[in-house]
Design a protein around this motif. Structure first.
Motif, short mmCIF file in Angstrom:
data_model
loop_
_atom_site.label_atom_id
_atom_site.label_comp_id
_atom_site.label_asym_id
_atom_site.label_seq_id
_atom_site.Cartn_x
_atom_site.Cartn_y
_atom_site.Cartn_z
N VAL A 129 0.83 -1.21 0.00
CA VAL A 129 0.00 0.00 0.00
C VAL A 129 0.86 1.25 0.00
O VAL A 129 0.61 2.19 -0.74
N VAL A 130 1.90 1.25 0.80
CA VAL A 130 2.78 2.42 0.89
C VAL A 130 3.51 2.64 -0.43
O VAL A 130 3.67 3.77 -0.88
N SER A 131 3.90 1.58 -1.10
CA SER A 131 4.63 1.74 -2.36
C SER A 131 3.73 2.22 -3.49
O SER A 131 4.19 2.83 -4.44
N LYS A 132 2.42 1.98 -3.41
CA LYS A 132 1.50 2.40 -4.47
C LYS A 132 1.02 3.83 -4.30
O LYS A 132 0.55 4.43 -5.24
N GLN A 133 1.14 4.42 -3.12
CA GLN A 133 0.59 5.74 -2.88
C GLN A 133 1.21 6.84 -3.75
O GLN A 133 0.48 7.67 -4.26
N PRO A 134 2.51 6.90 -3.97
CA PRO A 134 3.04 7.96 -4.84
C PRO A 134 2.52 7.86 -6.27
O PRO A 134 2.21 8.88 -6.88
N GLU A 135 2.37 6.66 -6.79
CA GLU A 135 1.85 6.50 -8.14
C GLU A 135 0.41 6.98 -8.22
O GLU A 135 0.03 7.65 -9.16
N MET A 136 -0.38 6.65 -7.21
CA MET A 136 -1.77 7.05 -7.21
C MET A 136 -1.90 8.57 -7.09
O MET A 136 -2.76 9.18 -7.71
N ALA A 137 -1.04 9.20 -6.33
CA ALA A 137 -1.08 10.65 -6.17
C ALA A 137 -0.73 11.33 -7.49
O ALA A 137 -1.34 12.34 -7.87
N GLU A 138 0.26 10.79 -8.20
CA GLU A 138 0.63 11.36 -9.49
C GLU A 138 -0.49 11.22 -10.49
O GLU A 138 -0.78 12.13 -11.26
N GLN A 139 -1.16 10.08 -10.51
CA GLN A 139 -2.28 9.87 -11.44
C GLN A 139 -3.42 10.81 -11.12
O GLN A 139 -4.06 11.36 -12.01
#
Length: 72
Positions: free
Chosen positions: A34-44
């Motif tokens: 979950v922590v590793s996916k958060q930056p990608e989701m914020a950018e999207q």
């Protein structure tokens, strides 16, 4: 307690420790994912937020036509 009772408790305890350890490992792996996916989701989210801004509800001709068909 007899020796027989003491020996019966050890396998149960070992199984419990294994299950607790496995559960903790799965929880840690899930949190890391979950922590590793958060930056990608914020950018999207930032990219899609700047592309399209909604103006809200607008009464257009095709909407007026639809409302007229409901009056039958």
């Amino acid at each position: 307690m007899t020796k027989k009772m003491i020996n019966q408790d050890k396998p149960k305890l070992a199984r419990r420790q294994f299950l607790v350890g496995a559960g903790a490992g799965v929880a840690a792996a899930g949190a890391a994912l979950v922590v590793s996916k958060q930056p990608e989701m914020a950018e999207q989210a930032a990219a899609t937020g700047t592309e399209k801004k909604s103006k809200g509800y607008q009464l257009s001709e095709h909407v007026k036509t639809y409302y007229r068909t409901l009056l039958v």
